[in-house]
Structures are given as C-alpha cells and as structure tokens.
Design a protein around this motif. Sequence first.
Motif, short mmCIF file in Angstrom:
data_model
loop_
_atom_site.label_atom_id
_atom_site.label_comp_id
_atom_site.label_asym_id
_atom_site.label_seq_id
_atom_site.Cartn_x
_atom_site.Cartn_y
_atom_site.Cartn_z
N TYR A 9 0.85 -1.19 0.00
CA TYR A 9 0.00 0.00 0.00
C TYR A 9 0.88 1.24 0.00
O TYR A 9 1.73 1.39 0.86
N VAL A 10 0.68 2.09 -0.99
CA VAL A 10 1.39 3.36 -1.03
C VAL A 10 0.34 4.45 -0.90
O VAL A 10 -0.59 4.52 -1.70
N PRO A 11 0.47 5.30 0.11
CA PRO A 11 -0.54 6.34 0.31
C PRO A 11 -0.54 7.34 -0.84
O PRO A 11 0.49 7.65 -1.42
N ALA A 12 -1.72 7.82 -1.16
CA ALA A 12 -1.84 8.86 -2.17
C ALA A 12 -1.17 10.13 -1.65
O ALA A 12 -1.15 10.39 -0.45
N ASP A 13 -0.62 10.90 -2.56
CA ASP A 13 -0.02 12.18 -2.19
C ASP A 13 -1.15 13.21 -2.19
O ASP A 13 -1.54 13.72 -3.22
N VAL A 14 -1.66 13.50 -1.00
CA VAL A 14 -2.76 14.45 -0.88
C VAL A 14 -2.28 15.88 -0.71
O VAL A 14 -3.07 16.81 -0.74
N TYR A 104 3.02 13.36 7.24
CA TYR A 104 2.05 12.50 6.57
C TYR A 104 2.62 11.14 6.21
O TYR A 104 1.99 10.11 6.42
N LEU A 105 3.84 11.13 5.67
CA LEU A 105 4.41 9.89 5.13
C LEU A 105 5.16 9.03 6.12
O LEU A 105 4.99 7.81 6.13
N LYS A 108 3.51 6.29 8.16
CA LYS A 108 2.94 5.20 7.35
C LYS A 108 3.99 4.14 7.00
O LYS A 108 3.66 3.02 6.66
N CYS A 118 7.21 6.10 -3.94
CA CYS A 118 5.75 6.11 -3.84
C CYS A 118 5.06 6.13 -5.20
O CYS A 118 3.84 5.99 -5.26
N TRP A 120 4.51 8.51 -7.40
CA TRP A 120 3.64 9.64 -7.69
C TRP A 120 3.98 10.35 -8.99
O TRP A 120 3.18 11.12 -9.51
#
Length: 139
Positions: A9-14, A104-105, A108, A118, A120
């Motif tokens: 799982y790679v978090p979205a860059d919000v 944020y990152l 995680k 990630c 992105w």
Amino acid sequence: MPEAARPPYVPADVLTPDRDITHFHFRPGDQVVILKGVAGRELWGDAMTVVTPSWHTPTDEDGWRLRDPNGGQQTFITAHPRYMVHLSKRCPDCLIYLRALEDYLLPKFADAHTEIDCGWYSTTALNQLVHIADVRGGR
C-alpha cells in the motif's frame, strides 16, 4: 538509488496536488529536490538545478526546466513548481511543505527499512515530469 520493492500500500499524495506555490518562488540556479518517497526514516527524491522557465504541458501552467547533475537518460526535465522543494536555501514555504509531507508519510512507513518510491511521478515522452494527480487527457 537502487530500485526498491513497492510496498503493498502506497498512500496517495494528498499534499502536492493542492500545494499553492507560484512560478516566481524559484529562480535559475536554485538547487531543488523532487520528493518521491521514503528511505528509512527520511524523505528522499531527485536533486536538481533550476535552469530556465519552461511551459509545463501536463498542467498548462508555467514550469521550470531542471537539470539532473547526474545526467543520464533524462538530464533535463520540465517540472511544475509545486513539485519542487528548495535545497539551496531554507525558505518557509518549502520547509512547511517538507514538514507536512514528513508528518504525513513517515508514520505510514515506520517499519520500512528500505527505500520506497511512492510512484507519484512519471516522465512523459517530452521529458515533462508529471504528478499522478496532474495526468490529464493522455498527456
């Protein structure tokens, strides 16, 4: 840097898509980094030098032509200002963005002991760096 295995799982860059940074924030000669992921307990990315203004086709906005000092297949790319963080000076806008991305990152990937890209960003056939949130109409 060596290619690392992608985590499940790679978090979205919000943060980057909504970053409000203008073209005028950067100048030719500035040293910048494009943050791409986590290595251990730090953010990592590609360090580059700002060369000259250049239209960023994927966003239809003013961008910057950047030079990768390591050369390679894509020595020069064009990037949008919101993708870049100053390395050559400590400006408040870039430090706030850097800290927010760390907050944020890093939690995680607290258990990751490897380099994580990630995913992105990609580079178009015209050497335009594009964030996944900025991909439009197949450009």
